[in-house]
Design a protein around this motif. Structure first.
Motif, PDB file in Angstrom:
ATOM      1  N   UNK A  11       0.666  -1.080  -0.147  1.00  0.00           N
ATOM      2  CA  UNK A  11      -0.247  -0.005  -0.095  1.00  0.00           C
ATOM      3  C   UNK A  11       0.859   1.291  -0.449  1.00  0.00           C
ATOM      4  N   UNK A  12       0.280   2.775  -0.676  1.00  0.00           N
ATOM      5  CA  UNK A  12       1.080   3.303  -0.277  1.00  0.00           C
ATOM      6  C   UNK A  12       0.559   4.623   0.459  1.00  0.00           C
ATOM      7  N   UNK A  13       1.859   5.156   0.927  1.00  0.00           N
ATOM      8  CA  UNK A  13       2.004   5.604   2.493  1.00  0.00           C
ATOM      9  C   UNK A  13       0.574   6.280   2.711  1.00  0.00           C
ATOM     10  N   UNK A  19      -5.849   3.399   6.402  1.00  0.00           N
ATOM     11  CA  UNK A  19      -6.170   1.628   7.014  1.00  0.00           C
ATOM     12  C   UNK A  19      -6.427   2.143   8.681  1.00  0.00           C
ATOM     13  N   UNK A  20      -5.288   2.395   8.776  1.00  0.00           N
ATOM     14  CA  UNK A  20      -4.569   2.486  10.455  1.00  0.00           C
ATOM     15  C   UNK A  20      -5.581   3.497  11.160  1.00  0.00           C
ATOM     16  N   UNK A  21      -5.619   4.309  10.424  1.00  0.00           N
ATOM     17  CA  UNK A  21      -6.532   5.313  11.524  1.00  0.00           C
ATOM     18  C   UNK A  21      -8.087   4.420  11.240  1.00  0.00           C
ATOM     19  N   UNK A  54      -9.140  -6.741   8.388  1.00  0.00           N
ATOM     20  CA  UNK A  54      -8.477  -7.345   6.927  1.00  0.00           C
ATOM     21  C   UNK A  54      -8.064  -5.202   6.749  1.00  0.00           C
ATOM     22  N   UNK A  55      -7.891  -4.381   8.194  1.00  0.00           N
ATOM     23  CA  UNK A  55      -6.728  -3.629   7.853  1.00  0.00           C
ATOM     24  C   UNK A  55      -5.817  -3.347   8.225  1.00  0.00           C
ATOM     25  N   UNK A  56      -4.949  -2.183   7.388  1.00  0.00           N
ATOM     26  CA  UNK A  56      -4.067  -2.485   8.226  1.00  0.00           C
ATOM     27  C   UNK A  56      -2.974  -1.828   9.417  1.00  0.00           C
TER      28      UNK A  56
END
Length: 56
Positions: A11-13, A19-21, A54-56
């Protein structure tokens, strides 16, 4: 969102941060699921909780 075939390192930054948020927000909201009175809102939160792994 990740699925079984995607590697989070691909994934791009910006997508990784979003995703983390999302994962953090879902985790915080999950603690209060029992207090949600609106059934539609509770249902949507349960859907997001199901997606959270499934989220980063």
């Amino acid at each position: 969102m990740l699925n079984e075939r995607r590697d989070p390192r691909g994934l791009d930054r910006v997508r990784m941060l979003r995703s983390r948020q999302a994962r953090i927000l879902i985790s915080a909201a999950q603690l209060h699921l029992d207090e949600v009175r609106d059934e539609h809102l509770a249902s949507r939160l349960r859907e997001w909780i199901a997606v959270k792994p499934r989220l980063a």
